[in-house]
Design a protein around this motif. Structure first.
Motif, PDB file in Angstrom:
ATOM      1  N   LEU A 117      34.453   5.156  50.783  1.00 22.55           N
ATOM      2  CA  LEU A 117      34.894   5.109  52.166  1.00 22.55           C
ATOM      3  C   LEU A 117      36.253   5.766  52.282  1.00 22.55           C
ATOM      4  CD1 LEU A 117      34.411   4.007  55.048  1.00 22.55           C
ATOM      5  CD2 LEU A 117      35.453   1.858  54.313  1.00 22.55           C
ATOM      6  N   VAL A 118      36.359   6.739  53.195  1.00 26.20           N
ATOM      7  CA  VAL A 118      37.602   7.477  53.408  1.00 26.20           C
ATOM      8  C   VAL A 118      38.096   7.194  54.823  1.00 26.20           C
ATOM      9  CG1 VAL A 118      38.681   9.757  53.482  1.00 26.20           C
ATOM     10  CG2 VAL A 118      36.879   9.288  51.823  1.00 26.20           C
ATOM     11  N   GLY A 119      39.408   7.069  55.000  1.00 27.34           N
ATOM     12  CA  GLY A 119      39.947   6.875  56.344  1.00 27.34           C
ATOM     13  C   GLY A 119      40.199   5.420  56.665  1.00 27.34           C
ATOM     14  N   THR A 120      40.264   5.124  57.970  1.00 25.01           N
ATOM     15  CA  THR A 120      40.670   3.792  58.428  1.00 25.01           C
ATOM     16  C   THR A 120      39.514   2.974  58.986  1.00 25.01           C
ATOM     17  OG1 THR A 120      41.231   4.710  60.598  1.00 25.01           O
ATOM     18  CG2 THR A 120      42.988   4.616  58.969  1.00 25.01           C
ATOM     19  N   VAL A 121      38.289   3.336  58.669  1.00 28.52           N
ATOM     20  CA  VAL A 121      37.129   2.619  59.200  1.00 28.52           C
ATOM     21  C   VAL A 121      37.158   1.163  58.759  1.00 28.52           C
ATOM     22  CG1 VAL A 121      34.613   2.424  59.101  1.00 28.52           C
ATOM     23  CG2 VAL A 121      35.685   4.672  59.306  1.00 28.52           C
ATOM     24  N   ASN A 122      36.880   0.261  59.696  1.00 30.07           N
ATOM     25  CA  ASN A 122      36.716  -1.143  59.384  1.00 30.07           C
ATOM     26  C   ASN A 122      35.233  -1.469  59.495  1.00 30.07           C
ATOM     27  OD1 ASN A 122      36.609  -3.884  59.186  1.00 30.07           O
ATOM     28  ND2 ASN A 122      38.217  -4.293  60.662  1.00 30.07           N
ATOM     29  N   PRO A 123      34.498  -1.497  58.381  1.00 31.78           N
ATOM     30  CA  PRO A 123      33.045  -1.630  58.430  1.00 31.78           C
ATOM     31  C   PRO A 123      32.558  -2.917  59.085  1.00 31.78           C
ATOM     32  CG  PRO A 123      33.785  -0.920  56.260  1.00 31.78           C
ATOM     33  CD  PRO A 123      34.995  -1.365  57.002  1.00 31.78           C
ATOM     34  N   PHE A 124      33.384  -3.966  59.072  1.00 34.57           N
ATOM     35  CA  PHE A 124      32.933  -5.232  59.623  1.00 34.57           C
ATOM     36  C   PHE A 124      32.666  -5.162  61.126  1.00 34.57           C
ATOM     37  CE2 PHE A 124      35.223  -6.478  55.809  1.00 34.57           C
ATOM     38  CZ  PHE A 124      34.232  -7.196  55.166  1.00 34.57           C
ATOM     39  N   ASP A 125      33.258  -4.176  61.776  1.00 37.80           N
ATOM     40  CA  ASP A 125      33.013  -4.027  63.203  1.00 37.80           C
ATOM     41  C   ASP A 125      31.556  -3.665  63.500  1.00 37.80           C
ATOM     42  OD1 ASP A 125      35.622  -4.546  63.822  1.00 37.80           O
ATOM     43  OD2 ASP A 125      36.221  -2.448  63.904  1.00 37.80           O
ATOM     44  N   PHE A 126      30.833  -3.207  62.509  1.00 32.26           N
ATOM     45  CA  PHE A 126      29.519  -2.611  62.763  1.00 32.26           C
ATOM     46  C   PHE A 126      28.360  -3.421  62.203  1.00 32.26           C
ATOM     47  CE2 PHE A 126      32.807   0.660  62.343  1.00 32.26           C
ATOM     48  CZ  PHE A 126      32.785   1.145  63.632  1.00 32.26           C
ATOM     49  N   TYR A 127      28.653  -4.611  61.692  1.00 31.60           N
ATOM     50  CA  TYR A 127      27.577  -5.474  61.198  1.00 31.60           C
ATOM     51  C   TYR A 127      26.579  -5.768  62.315  1.00 31.60           C
ATOM     52  CZ  TYR A 127      25.285  -9.916  60.087  1.00 31.60           C
ATOM     53  OH  TYR A 127      24.363 -10.915  59.919  1.00 31.60           O
ATOM     54  N   GLY A 128      25.314  -5.552  62.040  1.00 37.32           N
ATOM     55  CA  GLY A 128      24.251  -5.840  62.999  1.00 37.32           C
ATOM     56  C   GLY A 128      24.031  -4.765  64.042  1.00 37.32           C
ATOM     57  N   LEU A 129      24.833  -3.706  64.030  1.00 40.82           N
ATOM     58  CA  LEU A 129      24.742  -2.687  65.066  1.00 40.82           C
ATOM     59  C   LEU A 129      24.065  -1.420  64.540  1.00 40.82           C
ATOM     60  CD1 LEU A 129      28.346  -2.913  66.546  1.00 40.82           C
ATOM     61  CD2 LEU A 129      26.281  -4.032  67.402  1.00 40.82           C
ATOM     62  N   LYS A 130      23.383  -0.732  65.437  1.00 38.75           N
ATOM     63  CA  LYS A 130      22.899   0.611  65.146  1.00 38.75           C
ATOM     64  C   LYS A 130      24.107   1.536  65.218  1.00 38.75           C
ATOM     65  CE  LYS A 130      20.525   2.646  68.316  1.00 38.75           C
ATOM     66  NZ  LYS A 130      19.436   2.995  69.261  1.00 38.75           N
ATOM     67  N   THR A 131      24.263   2.403  64.238  1.00 33.23           N
ATOM     68  CA  THR A 131      25.477   3.210  64.160  1.00 33.23           C
ATOM     69  C   THR A 131      25.169   4.681  63.903  1.00 33.23           C
ATOM     70  OG1 THR A 131      25.758   2.942  61.770  1.00 33.23           O
ATOM     71  CG2 THR A 131      26.747   1.260  63.172  1.00 33.23           C
ATOM     72  N   LYS A 132      26.193   5.484  64.167  1.00 29.83           N
ATOM     73  CA  LYS A 132      26.262   6.849  63.669  1.00 29.83           C
ATOM     74  C   LYS A 132      27.256   6.847  62.516  1.00 29.83           C
ATOM     75  CE  LYS A 132      25.620   9.104  68.193  1.00 29.83           C
ATOM     76  NZ  LYS A 132      26.278  10.006  69.186  1.00 29.83           N
ATOM     77  N   VAL A 133      26.909   7.538  61.438  1.00 30.08           N
ATOM     78  CA  VAL A 133      27.779   7.610  60.269  1.00 30.08           C
ATOM     79  C   VAL A 133      28.002   9.079  59.928  1.00 30.08           C
ATOM     80  CG1 VAL A 133      28.074   6.952  57.861  1.00 30.08           C
ATOM     81  CG2 VAL A 133      26.867   5.417  59.417  1.00 30.08           C
ATOM     82  N   TRP A 134      29.262   9.418  59.634  1.00 29.67           N
ATOM     83  CA  TRP A 134      29.595  10.788  59.301  1.00 29.67           C
ATOM     84  C   TRP A 134      30.009  10.888  57.844  1.00 29.67           C
ATOM     85  CZ3 TRP A 134      30.461   8.687  64.034  1.00 29.67           C
ATOM     86  CH2 TRP A 134      29.948   9.390  65.136  1.00 29.67           C
ATOM     87  N   PHE A 135      29.462  11.928  57.173  1.00 39.18           N
ATOM     88  CA  PHE A 135      29.716  12.157  55.754  1.00 39.18           C
ATOM     89  C   PHE A 135      30.427  13.501  55.585  1.00 39.18           C
ATOM     90  CE2 PHE A 135      26.065   9.455  56.139  1.00 39.18           C
ATOM     91  CZ  PHE A 135      26.136   8.544  55.086  1.00 39.18           C
ATOM     92  N   ASN A 136      31.429  13.550  54.688  1.00 38.21           N
ATOM     93  CA  ASN A 136      32.065  14.828  54.406  1.00 38.21           C
ATOM     94  C   ASN A 136      31.284  15.582  53.340  1.00 38.21           C
ATOM     95  OD1 ASN A 136      32.744  13.698  51.928  1.00 38.21           O
ATOM     96  ND2 ASN A 136      34.905  13.366  52.447  1.00 38.21           N
TER      97      ASN A 136
END
Length: 828
Positions: free
Chosen positions: A241-260
């Motif tokens: 994990l790179v950057g300031t993302v806080n993964p706990f915000d996204f538990y249970g949610l459909k998400t978009k994820v970006w990869f370098n």
């Protein structure tokens, strides 16, 4: 679809539901992604300051990075065509590239004005140029840019009232983030045959080589998912994990994820129709009523995500109940499709932090957790929704935590609501509605209260709170859901009993104008710095001594006492009777009064023969200011309240003159028994000319302090300084200079060969081979040949004759040891 950033109205401050209390705020989402892809890097303190304005230089950097030209900007560092952007300016490379790309221009007078604010219209225009749409625009400034930006969706998530006003960094971040999802316009062909076509890839994909994946499930708990603290689980696979993302915000949610390009996760965004957090007030059939959002209808299928487990069918009255705080996801018809909730098994608030042993001791339970010798890769700490360290957790914080063996997930908050508790009422789910001042909060179902500042606790029911605390001033400590976890009151502690430092015990007092020798007065200082004088009840105490030395002692032996039990400079607890007289004076337990033998300033720990005691935010520091009668060290006429930051250097060099009062492993009070000035008393500046007479035999001097000339009357026996930098101190009212010391240059008069900026450092190489290094943002500069301002070090150049001074410590105080970095440069 975009997330609608709505939130429950009952939640205090910014604290929302979730493992870390994070809100779905557009600017936070934008910062996370922009930071992940390297477009914004933040300030030295880790903040991004979205509420502040953005400069032309800062915006040029964002624009160049958005074009994928970061490396080019590094190569382009150096001379520019603008007379106000020197080669060593931090943004010279970005400015050169941005101008070359046609993103931004200079002014007709040959200046770029890198520190000038960018207006909202300018910011929008530059982002439209980044996307390549400049050649196809028609119309006038700035309408054509604003119209195109709106058509591209760049303005969907900002609200701008005045396009000619300075742009806020937060708005710029949101616009830049939205631009990453736009497909740029690309030129095809050249000359008469050139055309423009929309790219098949977004700016993010085309320029920054970032890949987007949708419908991702995210998890990142060291306890629940088994991933390290710097990793994230996406659809069952683990990524760095790179950057300031806080993964706990996204538990249970459909998400978009970006990869370098290295397949690291750099950003995550929720990809749901609407999300809000609220407290359930009631439900009936397929309708749920929330305190903030009102009534919502259930969809035909609703999933509950609970405590990081996989989703299960949500059943009202079973696994979803009245009083629950839940994160709610709606479908495109506004119906509920998901409930998300958490309930940490352990919640308490902090009594002590033992930094040396990485130990947290809790107030309510008395229990503790220790992270010493634990693998830091499997310790996750959050505070107020942000990634944090143990050092960020403070005494009084509410902490919730999971642990599994040596794996820890710790979330803290310092959110409180304080004021008079004016009313309480029953609320859903056996909770209580509290009105504290002008704020309303709800208990969390397990809330407790105390009337004695935490010595004992009771269940916070409506009846109990109404009987014991309504009408009292309280501090409500909020948990991670923004609900009341603890209601704190010191109701039982009488305001007539308090800890003090005894300044003097006397048979007279100028405070009351009474010189009756039959009365005894005790002069004290409370540990908030307040100096008070009280009459002592002679029925309870007699005096020892005769005032020959300016003070007496107190004894509980009424007739012919031999020895005083209480003397000036003692640390005591006094009690007042109904007449306002001191009826009881008790020395603070001698076992809790210590003289420190060592100090660790970096961790704010004092040691007594090897035993550590921690300075906390609650530690109070009192210092002697004026000796008794002006010269007696046996008693004090005046004291002063000082901060620990200003006192720590003094303590380090005067341990034997320091007394501390401890409470467990923390330091409650510090008494500095010396009138020597602490570091904060010292000032520095440049003497303007020499001293001059002002009549009546007095002399004065003018001193340039940060560009402002100030005149001070001299109160020193000799003052020989002229046109040179000095350290000085002033009297209490700040009008007279009563101490001065000339600063000594490091190497005499030297000639500058070159000036370089490397990272946050400035390096001045002299023709004699010496190198003078300092932190660029802190080094000050003064031109004696005609300048009046003391400025940041931007005016020094090759060939200048200068004197360099180094005299401040790492905290910017005039105190040894210094930090080894230059502080001041004077051009002759």
């Amino acid at each position: 679809m975009r997330i609608k950033k709505s939130m429950a109205t009952f939640v205090a401050a910014t604290m929302l539901f979730g493992s870390t209390g994070m809100a779905f705020a557009s600017v936070d989402d934008s910062i996370n992604r922009l930071n992940g892809v390297g477009l914004v890097k933040g300030y030295a303190d880790g903040s991004f300051k979205p509420e502040q304005n953005i400069t032309r230089a800062e915006y040029a950097a964002i624009a160049v990075r958005a074009l994928g030209l970061e490396a080019a900007a590094q190569y382009a560092k150096g001379p520019t065509k603008f007379k106000d952007v020197p080669a060593n300016h931090w943004a010279s490379g970005y400015i050169n590239v941005a101008v070359d790309q046609g993103i931004i221009t200079g002014y007709p007078d040959g200046k770029f004005r890198p520190d000038a604010n960018v207006t909202a219209a300018e910011a929008i225009a530059m982002m439209v140029r980044v996307l390549g749409y400049e050649p196809v625009l028609t119309g006038t400034w700035p309408t054509k840019y604003i119209s195109k930006a709106s058509a591209l969706g760049l303005l969907d998530n900002v609200s701008i009232d005045n396009f000619n006003a300075p742009a806020k960094r937060g708005d710029v971040f949101v616009i830049a983030d939205d631009a990453l999802d736009v497909k740029p316009l690309e030129q095809k062909g050249y000359g008469d045959t050139k055309t423009y076509e929309e790219s098949t890839k977004t700016l993010l994909e085309l320029k920054l080589k970032v890949t987007e994946k949708k419908d991702m499930a995210v998890g990142a708990s060291v306890v629940h998912d088994g991933v390290a603290a710097d990793q994230i689980s996406v659809n069952g696979s683990v990524y760095d994990l790179v950057g300031t993302v806080n993964p706990f915000d996204f538990y249970g949610l459909k998400t978009k994820v970006w990869f370098n390009k290295d397949n690291d996760v750099i950003a995550v965004k929720a990809d749901e129709e609407e999300i809000f957090t609220d407290k359930i007030k009631s439900f009936s059939g397929n309708k749920v009523v929330f305190y903030g959002k009102g009534e919502k209808e259930l969809a035909s299928s609703v999933t509950l995500y609970n405590n990081f487990a996989a989703g299960t069918p949500a059943v009202l009255g079973s696994n979803v109940n009245n009083g629950d705080v839940v994160k709610v996801v709606l479908d495109d018809k506004g119906k509920i499709i998901k409930f998300i909730k958490f309930a940490y098994p352990n919640t308490d608030y902090v009594k002590e932090i033992d930094a040396a042993n990485k130990k947290i001791t809790f107030k309510r339970s008395g229990s503790s957790i220790s992270l010493k010798d634990k693998d830091e890769d499997y310790i996750q700490i959050f505070k107020n929704g942000k990634k944090a360290t143990l050092a960020d957790i403070k005494v009084g914080d509410v902490v919730s935590y999971y642990y599994n063996g040596d794996k820890y997930l710790i979330a803290a908050t310092d959110a409180v609501v304080s004021g008079k508790l004016t009313s309480v009422a029953d609320a859903a789910g056996n909770n209580v509605k509290l009105v504290v001042g002008d704020k309303t909060v709800y208990t969390n179902g397990t809330a407790e209260y105390t009337t004695n500042n935490g010595d004992s606790f009771s269940v916070a029911t409506t009846a109990n709170l109404n009987d014991d605390l309504v009408g009292q001033n309280v501090t409500v400590k909020l948990g991670l859901n923004g609900e009341a976890a603890y209601v704190i009151s010191d109701k039982e502690a009488t305001s007539k009993t308090f800890d003090v430092l005894v300044r003097n015990i006397t048979k007279e007092t100028t405070y009351s104008g009474n010189t009756n020798s039959t009365k005894t007065y005790i002069k004290v200082t409370k540990f908030d710095g307040t100096m008070l004088v009280y009459e002592v009840d002679n029925d309870d105490y007699s005096t020892v001594g005769d005032m020959a030395n300016g003070y007496v002692g107190l004894s509980t032996v009424i007739t012919s006492p031999d020895t005083a039990e209480i003397n000036p400079k003692d640390l005591v607890k006094i009690t007042l009777n109904d007449s306002g007289k001191v009826s009881k004076v008790v020395a603070i337990d001698s076992n809790t009064i210590k003289t420190p033998t060592n100090i660790d300033k970096d961790t704010n720990v004092l040691y007594v023969n090897g035993t550590p005691y921690i300075i906390t935010s609650d530690t109070k520091v009192i210092k002697s200011k004026k000796l008794g009668g002006g010269s007696s060290t046996a008693y004090l006429d005046e004291t002063e309240y000082v901060t620990w930051d200003n006192a720590e250097d003094y303590v380090a060099q005067n341990l034997t003159n320091t007394k501390i009062v401890i409470d467990g492993s923390k330091v409650k009070y510090v008494f500095l028994d010396s009138t020597t000035a602490v570091a904060s008393d010292y000032k520095w500046g440049v003497v303007v000319g020499s001293k001059f007479g002002i009549g009546g035999g007095d002399y004065a001097v003018k001193i340039n302090i940060d560009g402002t000339e100030k005149q001070y009357t001299l109160d020193v026996a000799s003052f020989t300084y002229s046109n040179q930098p000095i350290i000085f101190k002033l009297n209490a009212d700040g009008t007279k200079l009563n101490f001065a010391n000339g600063l000594v240059e490091m190497g005499g008069l030297e000639t500058v060969e070159k000036v370089e900026t490397v990272g946050d450092k400035v390096i001045i190489t002299m023709t004699n081979g010496n190198q003078r290094i300092g932190i660029a943002s802190k080094v000050k500069y003064f031109d004696k040949s005609g300048g009046k301002n003391i400025t940041p070090i931007t005016g020094v150049s090759s060939g200048d004759n200068v004197r360099v001074y180094e005299f401040l410590d790492k905290d910017g105080k005039y105190q040894s040891p210094t930090d080894g970095m230059i502080d001041f440069v004077v051009k002759e």
